[in-house]
Design a protein around this motif. Structure first.
Motif, PDB file in Angstrom:
ATOM      1  N   HIS A 126     -12.416  -9.115  32.694  1.00 41.21           N
ATOM      2  CA  HIS A 126     -12.245  -8.334  33.916  1.00 41.21           C
ATOM      3  C   HIS A 126     -11.007  -8.781  34.686  1.00 41.21           C
ATOM      4  CE1 HIS A 126     -16.530  -7.489  33.069  1.00 41.21           C
ATOM      5  NE2 HIS A 126     -16.211  -6.312  33.597  1.00 41.21           N
ATOM      6  N   ALA A 127     -10.127  -7.810  34.937  1.00 41.41           N
ATOM      7  CA  ALA A 127      -8.928  -8.072  35.739  1.00 41.41           C
ATOM      8  C   ALA A 127      -9.286  -7.962  37.214  1.00 41.41           C
ATOM      9  CB  ALA A 127      -7.834  -7.071  35.384  1.00 41.41           C
ATOM     10  N   ASN A 128      -8.694  -8.831  38.010  1.00 42.78           N
ATOM     11  CA  ASN A 128      -9.021  -8.856  39.442  1.00 42.78           C
ATOM     12  C   ASN A 128      -8.232  -7.803  40.210  1.00 42.78           C
ATOM     13  OD1 ASN A 128     -10.240  -9.782  41.860  1.00 42.78           O
ATOM     14  ND2 ASN A 128     -10.275 -11.859  41.041  1.00 42.78           N
ATOM     15  N   MET A 129      -8.469  -7.760  41.514  1.00 40.47           N
ATOM     16  CA  MET A 129      -7.981  -6.679  42.364  1.00 40.47           C
ATOM     17  C   MET A 129      -6.522  -6.894  42.784  1.00 40.47           C
ATOM     18  SD  MET A 129     -10.789  -5.133  42.222  1.00 40.47           S
ATOM     19  CE  MET A 129     -10.508  -3.733  43.283  1.00 40.47           C
ATOM     20  N   LEU A 130      -5.880  -5.798  43.137  1.00 39.60           N
ATOM     21  CA  LEU A 130      -4.540  -5.818  43.710  1.00 39.60           C
ATOM     22  C   LEU A 130      -4.643  -5.460  45.180  1.00 39.60           C
ATOM     23  CD1 LEU A 130      -1.411  -5.965  43.209  1.00 39.60           C
ATOM     24  CD2 LEU A 130      -1.500  -3.477  42.886  1.00 39.60           C
ATOM     25  N   GLU A 131      -4.151  -6.351  46.036  1.00 40.96           N
ATOM     26  CA  GLU A 131      -4.113  -6.089  47.478  1.00 40.96           C
ATOM     27  C   GLU A 131      -2.675  -5.813  47.895  1.00 40.96           C
ATOM     28  OE1 GLU A 131      -5.729  -9.581  49.299  1.00 40.96           O
ATOM     29  OE2 GLU A 131      -7.814  -8.976  48.921  1.00 40.96           O
ATOM     30  N   MET A 132      -2.492  -5.351  49.130  1.00 39.73           N
ATOM     31  CA  MET A 132      -1.142  -5.193  49.662  1.00 39.73           C
ATOM     32  C   MET A 132      -1.096  -5.785  51.062  1.00 39.73           C
ATOM     33  SD  MET A 132       1.426  -1.916  49.762  1.00 39.73           S
ATOM     34  CE  MET A 132       0.472  -0.898  50.875  1.00 39.73           C
ATOM     35  N   ASN A 133      -0.167  -6.719  51.241  1.00 37.72           N
ATOM     36  CA  ASN A 133      -0.010  -7.412  52.512  1.00 37.72           C
ATOM     37  C   ASN A 133      -1.316  -8.016  53.008  1.00 37.72           C
ATOM     38  OD1 ASN A 133       2.766  -6.731  52.659  1.00 37.72           O
ATOM     39  ND2 ASN A 133       2.236  -4.694  53.429  1.00 37.72           N
ATOM     40  N   GLY A 134      -2.048  -8.616  52.057  1.00 40.81           N
ATOM     41  CA  GLY A 134      -3.258  -9.349  52.407  1.00 40.81           C
ATOM     42  C   GLY A 134      -4.483  -8.515  52.658  1.00 40.81           C
ATOM     43  N   GLN A 135      -4.385  -7.209  52.456  1.00 44.92           N
ATOM     44  CA  GLN A 135      -5.528  -6.337  52.714  1.00 44.92           C
ATOM     45  C   GLN A 135      -5.785  -5.437  51.513  1.00 44.92           C
ATOM     46  OE1 GLN A 135      -4.385  -4.292  56.324  1.00 44.92           O
ATOM     47  NE2 GLN A 135      -5.308  -5.862  57.615  1.00 44.92           N
ATOM     48  N   MET A 167      -6.131  -2.240  49.351  1.00 46.79           N
ATOM     49  CA  MET A 167      -5.472  -0.935  49.404  1.00 46.79           C
ATOM     50  C   MET A 167      -6.506   0.142  49.708  1.00 46.79           C
ATOM     51  SD  MET A 167      -2.476  -0.625  46.619  1.00 46.79           S
ATOM     52  CE  MET A 167      -1.270  -1.913  46.362  1.00 46.79           C
ATOM     53  N   SER A 168      -6.178   1.022  50.651  1.00 45.79           N
ATOM     54  CA  SER A 168      -7.129   2.049  51.063  1.00 45.79           C
ATOM     55  C   SER A 168      -6.396   3.242  51.651  1.00 45.79           C
ATOM     56  CB  SER A 168      -8.097   1.471  52.108  1.00 45.79           C
ATOM     57  OG  SER A 168      -8.841   2.485  52.718  1.00 45.79           O
ATOM     58  N   LYS A 169      -6.774   4.434  51.194  1.00 48.20           N
ATOM     59  CA  LYS A 169      -6.189   5.647  51.764  1.00 48.20           C
ATOM     60  C   LYS A 169      -6.569   5.802  53.224  1.00 48.20           C
ATOM     61  CE  LYS A 169      -5.904   8.399  47.512  1.00 48.20           C
ATOM     62  NZ  LYS A 169      -6.390   9.605  46.799  1.00 48.20           N
ATOM     63  N   SER A 170      -7.796   5.421  53.551  1.00 54.74           N
ATOM     64  CA  SER A 170      -8.289   5.627  54.919  1.00 54.74           C
ATOM     65  C   SER A 170      -7.517   4.812  55.947  1.00 54.74           C
ATOM     66  CB  SER A 170      -9.781   5.288  55.003  1.00 54.74           C
ATOM     67  OG  SER A 170     -10.010   3.934  54.639  1.00 54.74           O
ATOM     68  N   THR A 171      -7.060   3.613  55.550  1.00 54.25           N
ATOM     69  CA  THR A 171      -6.302   2.772  56.488  1.00 54.25           C
ATOM     70  C   THR A 171      -4.794   2.970  56.369  1.00 54.25           C
ATOM     71  OG1 THR A 171      -6.199   0.933  54.918  1.00 54.25           O
ATOM     72  CG2 THR A 171      -8.118   1.024  56.392  1.00 54.25           C
ATOM     73  N   GLY A 172      -4.362   3.690  55.351  1.00 56.63           N
ATOM     74  CA  GLY A 172      -2.923   3.885  55.135  1.00 56.63           C
ATOM     75  C   GLY A 172      -2.264   2.722  54.443  1.00 56.63           C
ATOM     76  N   ASN A 173      -3.064   1.702  54.077  1.00 57.52           N
ATOM     77  CA  ASN A 173      -2.512   0.528  53.392  1.00 57.52           C
ATOM     78  C   ASN A 173      -2.500   0.801  51.892  1.00 57.52           C
ATOM     79  OD1 ASN A 173      -1.542  -2.249  53.527  1.00 57.52           O
ATOM     80  ND2 ASN A 173      -3.411  -2.784  52.426  1.00 57.52           N
ATOM     81  N   ILE A 174      -1.586   1.665  51.486  1.00 56.02           N
ATOM     82  CA  ILE A 174      -1.560   2.082  50.079  1.00 56.02           C
ATOM     83  C   ILE A 174      -0.155   2.506  49.693  1.00 56.02           C
ATOM     84  CG2 ILE A 174      -2.115   4.522  50.491  1.00 56.02           C
ATOM     85  CD1 ILE A 174      -4.039   4.255  48.018  1.00 56.02           C
ATOM     86  N   ILE A 175       0.164   2.311  48.444  1.00 53.64           N
ATOM     87  CA  ILE A 175       1.447   2.757  47.895  1.00 53.64           C
ATOM     88  C   ILE A 175       1.195   3.122  46.441  1.00 53.64           C
ATOM     89  CG2 ILE A 175       2.129   0.408  47.220  1.00 53.64           C
ATOM     90  CD1 ILE A 175       5.017   1.166  47.890  1.00 53.64           C
ATOM     91  N   ASN A 176       1.765   4.232  45.993  1.00 48.72           N
ATOM     92  CA  ASN A 176       1.534   4.602  44.599  1.00 48.72           C
ATOM     93  C   ASN A 176       2.711   4.139  43.734  1.00 48.72           C
ATOM     94  OD1 ASN A 176       3.570   6.666  44.322  1.00 48.72           O
ATOM     95  ND2 ASN A 176       2.209   8.134  45.336  1.00 48.72           N
ATOM     96  N   PRO A 177       2.532   4.108  42.427  1.00 53.02           N
ATOM     97  CA  PRO A 177       3.581   3.565  41.554  1.00 53.02           C
ATOM     98  C   PRO A 177       4.931   4.257  41.712  1.00 53.02           C
ATOM     99  CG  PRO A 177       1.534   3.789  40.345  1.00 53.02           C
ATOM    100  CD  PRO A 177       1.302   4.436  41.666  1.00 53.02           C
TER     101      PRO A 177
END
Length: 493
Positions: A277-286, A288-298
């Motif tokens: 099992h590969a672990n999760m990818l976060e962004m800036n310590g949080q 990734m979530s569409k609802s919070t806007g903390n997301i970027i696509n490839p």
């Protein structure tokens, strides 16, 4: 003699919670299954991280001389909105919202998925089966589970009887959850009242009249459960028992847990020897979530067309960034981290270019044999790419010392150094040389910068017709110029 015969690998097995020496079922052959994307939207960058981890595993196993059958599926039906047994099929919902056919949705996002992975230099899997292409196999699997007494039909839907299964088997052994400790879902879910128990999960769902994606079955016109699809496809191509099953940490429960239960209920054997099992990818310590806007696509990361990062990043820089962390560790995506990885990547590429120019001597003052084994030891230890990269930079230091005359290397050792560096940098890590690593976005940025300068000269010369022409024709191909107090910038639409 193949390399795998002298390089035993230890794999962290999620099922046992420890590293184990890898022993394939059939010597010299590896069967590996990885849960692929549900193609109802652009591929998530977190999923890319998972697929990249297993691309590296695939590459290293091949490098060692194993004949690998790598199966990664496409989920194009049966995956409901909340990952359980309620809500709408994700593909069908997207089709309804966009007023197009479900298979148009599937085609669009499968193409996007392949384009992103090709850009990032992934090797294609050996087989890429689709859920809709294996309906017959899934119906047959349900029938076996029912015949063995572990499933029941209610109003045209078929459910897996978790409590009955748990009487003679262990449901929850992968995720280390006890059935009695599982929290019951008390929400009023579609079809919940049909179940004997809330923990039971759907193997086949009867389609409501408005449901677009449906197939005939002995129980109803309907569609398969999401968990069932992977069991049917993995065992069809890899056998009732196979070596490695991979996926993201978020799939361990309930998806992978249900896969184990289905296979044991149908065939009486646990399907997989090594769960990874590969672990999760976060962004800036949080997260990734569409609802919070903390997301970027490839695509946004590759093009630089986003407000999260300072620039575009080349595909190999992104690969290098992800390889600098163990696949089992949470990885935090930050601009500073990518910038540091970019510097490290180009330093490594500089070393690779210099490697082709250094001259051999009569003797060596560096121990290439010992260094080479350390590279293999790193990857043999649960595919420890961060330690491998540290050893590759150790080699870059050697290369610079040889160039400066502070060290020497024999022709035989030089050949070993070259062969090993090429194998690990290009074949195993999947990085591309500096010339190839310059992303299309970098070249685009350079070209647009030239046009911006020409436009600035035209405006300074009061040639507004040419200035407007440059702006308008760039806009026609999706490149929008923005004039601001700090100069002109551009974005790609």
């Amino acid at each position: 003699m193949q390399l795998y015969q002298t390089n035993p690998i230890k794999i962290y097995n999620s099922l046992t919670g420890q590293k184990e020496v890898f022993k394939p079922i059939n010597e010299g052959h590896v069967g590996m299954y990885v849960c692929g994307p549900t193609v109802y939207s652009n591929v998530h960058l977190g999923n890319v991280r998972t697929f990249m981890s297993f691309d590296m595993v695939f590459r290293y196993l091949k490098h060692l001389g194993y004949k690998v059958r790598y199966v990664r599926n496409i989920t194009d039906a049966g995956h409901l909105e909340n990952d359980e047994d309620a809500g709408e099929d994700k593909v069908a919902k997207k089709a309804r919202l966009e007023q197009i056919e479900p298979m148009e949705v599937v085609q669009r996002y499968t193409v996007d998925f392949h384009n992103i992975l090709n850009t990032l230099n992934f090797l294609p899997p050996s087989i890429e089966p689709t859920a809709t292409g294996h309906i017959i196999e899934q119906i047959e699997l349900i029938s076996k589970i029912m015949d063995n007494g572990f499933a029941y039909e209610v109003n045209g839907s078929v459910y897996f009887d978790v409590h009955k299964f748990n009487e003679s088997n262990e449901y929850g052994k992968l995720s280390k959850r006890k059935l009695e400790d599982l929290i019951h879902n008390t929400r009023a879910l579609d079809g919940q009242s049909d179940k004997k128990n809330p923990q039971d999960f759907a193997l086949w769902k009867k389609a409501e009249p408005q449901h677009i994606m449906r197939w005939p079955s002995p129980w109803s016109d309907g569609f398969p459960g999401w968990h069932l699809e992977c069991t049917a496809m993995s065992t069809k191509y890899l056998g009732e028992q196979f070596d490695i099953h991979g996926g993201g940490m978020d799939l361990k429960f309930p998806h992978h847990e249900c896969e184990i239960a289905q296979n044991e209920a149908a065939k009486g054997v646990s399907p997989v020897n090594y769960w990874m099992h590969a672990n999760m990818l976060e962004m800036n310590g949080q997260r990734m979530s569409k609802s919070t806007g903390n997301i970027i696509n490839p695509n946004e990361l590759l093009s630089g067309n986003n407000d999260k990062m300072s620039k575009a990043y080349a595909p190999s820089v992104i690969r290098f960034f992800m390889a600098q962390s163990s696949y089992r560790s949470v990885l935090d995506l930050t601009d500073d981290g990518l910038l540091a990885s970019e510097k490290g990547f180009y330093r490594l590429m500089d070393g690779m270019e210099l490697l082709n120019k250094i001259q051999s001597s009569d003797s060596s003052t560096i121990n290439v044999t010992s260094w080479k084994q350390k590279c293999y030891d790193a990857m043999n230890d649960d595919f420890n790419s961060p330690i491998l990269i540290a050893h590759l930079f150790e080699a870059v230091k050697y290369i610079n010392q040889i160039k400066e005359g502070a060290a020497s290397i024999s022709s035989e050792d030089l050949e070993v150094l070259k062969t090993t560096m090429y194998a690990f940098v290009y074949d195993v890590l999947g990085l591309e040389s500096t010339a190839k690593a310059s992303s299309g976005s970098d070249r685009l940025a350079g070209a647009v910068d030239v046009l911006i300068k020409l436009r600035q000269e035209a405006r300074a010369n009061k040639d507004f017709a040419l200035s407007d022409k440059i702006r308008d024709e760039l806009a026609e191909v999706g490149i929008v110029l923005k004039d601001g107090k700090d100069g002109t910038t551009f974005s790609v639409n």
